[in-house]
Design a protein around this motif. Structure first.
Motif, PDB file in Angstrom:
ATOM      1  N   ASN A  18       0.823  -1.210   0.000  1.00  0.00           N
ATOM      2  CA  ASN A  18       0.000   0.000   0.000  1.00  0.00           C
ATOM      3  C   ASN A  18       0.851   1.250   0.000  1.00  0.00           C
ATOM      4  OD1 ASN A  18      -2.603  -0.843  -0.237  1.00  0.00           O
ATOM      5  ND2 ASN A  18      -2.984  -0.962   1.972  1.00  0.00           N
ATOM      6  N   ALA A  19       1.973   1.195   0.678  1.00  0.00           N
ATOM      7  CA  ALA A  19       2.835   2.367   0.763  1.00  0.00           C
ATOM      8  C   ALA A  19       3.422   2.706  -0.601  1.00  0.00           C
ATOM      9  CB  ALA A  19       3.944   2.136   1.779  1.00  0.00           C
ATOM     10  N   GLN A  20       3.732   1.712  -1.394  1.00  0.00           N
ATOM     11  CA  GLN A  20       4.284   1.936  -2.723  1.00  0.00           C
ATOM     12  C   GLN A  20       3.286   1.427  -3.755  1.00  0.00           C
ATOM     13  OE1 GLN A  20       8.044   0.055  -2.958  1.00  0.00           O
ATOM     14  NE2 GLN A  20       9.030   1.475  -1.565  1.00  0.00           N
ATOM     15  N   ARG A  21       2.190   2.085  -3.909  1.00  0.00           N
ATOM     16  CA  ARG A  21       1.152   1.563  -4.774  1.00  0.00           C
ATOM     17  C   ARG A  21       1.264   2.050  -6.208  1.00  0.00           C
ATOM     18  NH1 ARG A  21      -3.030   5.793  -2.340  1.00  0.00           N
ATOM     19  NH2 ARG A  21      -2.684   7.170  -4.056  1.00  0.00           N
ATOM     20  N   ASN A  22       2.149   3.012  -6.506  1.00  0.00           N
ATOM     21  CA  ASN A  22       2.337   3.404  -7.900  1.00  0.00           C
ATOM     22  C   ASN A  22       3.801   3.713  -8.170  1.00  0.00           C
ATOM     23  OD1 ASN A  22       2.916   6.144  -7.335  1.00  0.00           O
ATOM     24  ND2 ASN A  22       0.738   6.624  -7.233  1.00  0.00           N
ATOM     25  N   ILE A  23       4.113   3.913  -9.427  1.00  0.00           N
ATOM     26  CA  ILE A  23       5.501   4.084  -9.860  1.00  0.00           C
ATOM     27  C   ILE A  23       6.143   5.348  -9.285  1.00  0.00           C
ATOM     28  CG2 ILE A  23       4.875   5.225 -12.021  1.00  0.00           C
ATOM     29  CD1 ILE A  23       7.756   2.773 -11.626  1.00  0.00           C
ATOM     30  N   ILE A  24       5.362   6.415  -9.157  1.00  0.00           N
ATOM     31  CA  ILE A  24       5.911   7.671  -8.635  1.00  0.00           C
ATOM     32  C   ILE A  24       6.376   7.491  -7.195  1.00  0.00           C
ATOM     33  CG2 ILE A  24       5.416  10.088  -8.123  1.00  0.00           C
ATOM     34  CD1 ILE A  24       5.565   9.426 -11.109  1.00  0.00           C
ATOM     35  N   GLU A  25       5.539   6.863  -6.390  1.00  0.00           N
ATOM     36  CA  GLU A  25       5.902   6.674  -4.988  1.00  0.00           C
ATOM     37  C   GLU A  25       7.075   5.715  -4.845  1.00  0.00           C
ATOM     38  OE1 GLU A  25       2.258   5.565  -3.123  1.00  0.00           O
ATOM     39  OE2 GLU A  25       1.428   7.579  -3.293  1.00  0.00           O
ATOM     40  N   SER A  26       7.142   4.698  -5.701  1.00  0.00           N
ATOM     41  CA  SER A  26       8.278   3.783  -5.594  1.00  0.00           C
ATOM     42  C   SER A  26       9.570   4.444  -6.074  1.00  0.00           C
ATOM     43  CB  SER A  26       8.011   2.497  -6.378  1.00  0.00           C
ATOM     44  OG  SER A  26       7.912   2.756  -7.750  1.00  0.00           O
ATOM     45  N   VAL A  39       9.463  14.073  -7.700  1.00  0.00           N
ATOM     46  CA  VAL A  39       8.431  14.363  -8.698  1.00  0.00           C
ATOM     47  C   VAL A  39       7.459  15.337  -8.064  1.00  0.00           C
ATOM     48  CG1 VAL A  39       6.636  13.391 -10.155  1.00  0.00           C
ATOM     49  CG2 VAL A  39       8.700  12.074  -9.695  1.00  0.00           C
ATOM     50  N   HIS A  40       7.276  16.478  -8.714  1.00  0.00           N
ATOM     51  CA  HIS A  40       6.354  17.494  -8.214  1.00  0.00           C
ATOM     52  C   HIS A  40       5.162  17.555  -9.155  1.00  0.00           C
ATOM     53  CE1 HIS A  40       9.450  18.864  -5.441  1.00  0.00           C
ATOM     54  NE2 HIS A  40      10.302  18.766  -6.463  1.00  0.00           N
ATOM     55  N   GLN A  41       4.006  17.159  -8.674  1.00  0.00           N
ATOM     56  CA  GLN A  41       2.795  17.161  -9.497  1.00  0.00           C
ATOM     57  C   GLN A  41       1.581  17.222  -8.592  1.00  0.00           C
ATOM     58  OE1 GLN A  41       3.039  13.543 -11.677  1.00  0.00           O
ATOM     59  NE2 GLN A  41       2.459  12.261  -9.988  1.00  0.00           N
ATOM     60  N   ASP A  42       0.444  17.459  -9.194  1.00  0.00           N
ATOM     61  CA  ASP A  42      -0.809  17.511  -8.466  1.00  0.00           C
ATOM     62  C   ASP A  42      -1.144  16.120  -7.918  1.00  0.00           C
ATOM     63  OD1 ASP A  42      -4.261  18.161  -9.312  1.00  0.00           O
ATOM     64  OD2 ASP A  42      -3.163  18.696  -7.511  1.00  0.00           O
ATOM     65  N   SER A  43      -1.748  16.072  -6.758  1.00  0.00           N
ATOM     66  CA  SER A  43      -2.084  14.775  -6.162  1.00  0.00           C
ATOM     67  C   SER A  43      -3.127  14.030  -6.993  1.00  0.00           C
ATOM     68  CB  SER A  43      -2.596  14.968  -4.732  1.00  0.00           C
ATOM     69  OG  SER A  43      -3.763  15.764  -4.746  1.00  0.00           O
ATOM     70  N   TYR A  44      -3.925  14.761  -7.763  1.00  0.00           N
ATOM     71  CA  TYR A  44      -4.919  14.118  -8.632  1.00  0.00           C
ATOM     72  C   TYR A  44      -4.238  13.292  -9.713  1.00  0.00           C
ATOM     73  CZ  TYR A  44      -8.814  13.455 -11.809  1.00  0.00           C
ATOM     74  OH  TYR A  44      -9.749  12.899 -12.621  1.00  0.00           O
ATOM     75  N   ILE A  45      -3.151  13.791 -10.258  1.00  0.00           N
ATOM     76  CA  ILE A  45      -2.406  13.050 -11.280  1.00  0.00           C
ATOM     77  C   ILE A  45      -1.826  11.790 -10.670  1.00  0.00           C
ATOM     78  CG2 ILE A  45      -0.404  13.113 -12.806  1.00  0.00           C
ATOM     79  CD1 ILE A  45      -0.957  16.119 -13.143  1.00  0.00           C
ATOM     80  N   SER A  47      -3.000  10.105  -8.235  1.00  0.00           N
ATOM     81  CA  SER A  47      -4.071   9.144  -7.988  1.00  0.00           C
ATOM     82  C   SER A  47      -4.521   8.434  -9.263  1.00  0.00           C
ATOM     83  CB  SER A  47      -5.266   9.837  -7.335  1.00  0.00           C
ATOM     84  OG  SER A  47      -5.910  10.694  -8.261  1.00  0.00           O
ATOM     85  N   LEU A  48      -4.283   9.042 -10.432  1.00  0.00           N
ATOM     86  CA  LEU A  48      -4.689   8.421 -11.694  1.00  0.00           C
ATOM     87  C   LEU A  48      -3.677   7.413 -12.224  1.00  0.00           C
ATOM     88  CD1 LEU A  48      -6.123  11.483 -13.631  1.00  0.00           C
ATOM     89  CD2 LEU A  48      -7.382   9.626 -12.564  1.00  0.00           C
ATOM     90  N   ILE A  49      -2.446   7.482 -11.758  1.00  0.00           N
ATOM     91  CA  ILE A  49      -1.405   6.587 -12.265  1.00  0.00           C
ATOM     92  C   ILE A  49      -1.740   5.156 -11.882  1.00  0.00           C
ATOM     93  CG2 ILE A  49       1.023   5.941 -12.092  1.00  0.00           C
ATOM     94  CD1 ILE A  49       1.630   8.889 -11.789  1.00  0.00           C
ATOM     95  N   GLY A  50      -1.668   4.287 -12.874  1.00  0.00           N
ATOM     96  CA  GLY A  50      -1.959   2.883 -12.651  1.00  0.00           C
ATOM     97  C   GLY A  50      -3.406   2.528 -12.899  1.00  0.00           C
ATOM     98  N   LEU A  51      -4.244   3.521 -13.124  1.00  0.00           N
ATOM     99  CA  LEU A  51      -5.640   3.250 -13.429  1.00  0.00           C
ATOM    100  C   LEU A  51      -5.826   3.244 -14.935  1.00  0.00           C
ATOM    101  CD1 LEU A  51      -7.359   5.633 -10.861  1.00  0.00           C
ATOM    102  CD2 LEU A  51      -6.930   3.194 -10.626  1.00  0.00           C
TER     103      LEU A  51
END
Length: 154
Positions: A18-26, A39-45, A47-51
């Motif tokens: 859960n802590a590393q649920r997408n590529i940006i966080e990993s 990586v500096h981006q909107d939190s909405y973006i 949340s869309l990664i991997g969907l």
């Protein structure tokens, strides 16, 4: 005791997943001996990664397609003028009349107007279509071109 150990390992694995649920966080996790990625981006973006995007094709009326490298048959190439635009559209109408099952694409690609047909995955399919066009007697200067094509999904 073994049950508690297994439960702990399971919960730890789930929390790491859960802590590393997408590529940006990993990418942003710090690892010894590796560089740091920020990586500096909107939190909405994030949340869309991997969907998967499931566009509403029913409301737009357009069929779902996949873009891929393939081939088309070019039946017209003009210059950057209104006359060339009209000739490209006339050629498209002629192709639609003779071969209604083939998709026709007329567009401006600087510096000229183009009329191309088909969405062929292989050069052999494009060659068969090119021979049909030549055999009709209406289309004399045709050529196979490599281009991005549309492949229907459904």
């Amino acid at each position: 005791m073994i049950k508690y150990l297994l439960a702990f390992v399971f919960l730890f694995t789930v929390s790491v997943a859960n802590a590393q649920r997408n590529i940006i966080e990993s990418l942003q996790t710090r690892q010894p001996g590796e560089g740091v990625v920020s990586v500096h981006q909107d939190s909405y973006i994030t949340s869309l990664i991997g969907l998967r995007y499931a566009g509403n094709a029913a409301s737009s009326g357009a069929p779902k397609t996949l873009k891929a490298r393939g081939f088309r048959v070019q039946v017209y190439a003009g210059n950057n003028s209104r006359v060339a635009r009209n000739e490209a559209n006339a050629m498209a109408n002629k192709v639609k009349k003779e071969f209604p099952d083939m998709p026709v694409y007329t567009y401006f690609q600087p510096p000229r107007w183009l009329c191309r047909i088909g969405d062929f995955k292989s050069i052999e399919e494009a060659h068969v279509a090119m021979r049909k066009l030549k055999a009709s007697g209406e289309f004399k200067e045709v050529a196979i071109v490599r281009e991005q094509i549309n492949i229907p999904i459904e």
